[in-house]
Design an enzyme around this catalytic site. Structure first.
Site, mmCIF file in Angstrom:
data_model
loop_
_atom_site.group_PDB
_atom_site.id
_atom_site.type_symbol
_atom_site.label_atom_id
_atom_site.label_comp_id
_atom_site.label_asym_id
_atom_site.label_seq_id
_atom_site.Cartn_x
_atom_site.Cartn_y
_atom_site.Cartn_z
ATOM 1 N N HIS A 158 -4.916 1.236 -12.600
ATOM 2 C CA HIS A 158 -4.380 1.996 -13.728
ATOM 3 C C HIS A 158 -3.181 1.210 -14.252
ATOM 4 C CE1 HIS A 158 -6.803 5.384 -12.337
ATOM 5 N NE2 HIS A 158 -6.340 5.116 -11.121
ATOM 6 N N CYS A 189 -15.151 2.686 3.366
ATOM 7 C CA CYS A 189 -15.652 3.154 4.651
ATOM 8 C C CYS A 189 -16.499 2.041 5.251
ATOM 9 C CB CYS A 189 -16.514 4.400 4.466
ATOM 10 S SG CYS A 189 -15.623 5.779 3.721
ATOM 11 N N SER A 195 -17.012 3.569 -1.214
ATOM 12 C CA SER A 195 -16.038 4.482 -1.810
ATOM 13 C C SER A 195 -15.625 4.028 -3.208
ATOM 14 C CB SER A 195 -14.823 4.738 -0.933
ATOM 15 O OG SER A 195 -14.156 5.895 -1.413
#
Length: 124
Positions: free
Chosen positions: A75, A90, A70
């Site tokens: 940020h 996953c 994934s």
């Protein structure tokens, strides 16, 4: 109802807000790229690609990794000493919490808010 009866958990997601980080690390694109690469290793995820984007010469950064399982992202808002972190994987072989904890250890926030969830697939 995540993880309820008849559900198969297909992914685990941890994300959070990091307050009181040092501005310098939040501005350091090369350091953040290294941190995300290492976080993928810590999670036992397969790194496929990594990218970054700087918001103006003194602005924050987005650093993201696409992993086979994934993604991982950071940020930053250096002017506020603030960062958000997102790790979603996953597969039972991965450990998104270990990756999240690794990133937190490198950004050294004074306060962390962490949120956990699973991604479930319900059988009909």
């Amino acid at each position: 109802m995540a993880g309820g009866v008849g559900a198969q958990i297909v992914g685990r997601h941890i994300y959070g807000n990091l307050y009181g980080c040092e501005q310098q690390i939040l501005k350091d694109e090369a350091a953040l790229i290294t941190i995300v690469k290492e976080a993928a290793k810590v999670a036992n995820a397969i790194l496929l690609s990594i990218g970054s984007y700087r918001f103006g010469p003194e602005g924050g950064l987005t650093v993201f990794a696409v992993v086979a399982e994934s993604h991982i992202s950071i940020h930053t808002w250096p002017e506020h000493g603030f960062a958000t972190v997102d790790v979603y994987t996953c597969g039972d072989h991965t450990d998104p919490k270990a990756a999240f904890d690794y990133i937190v250890s490198k950004l050294k926030p004074r306060k962390v808010e962490a949120f956990f969830g699973d991604r479930s697939m319900y059988r009909e």
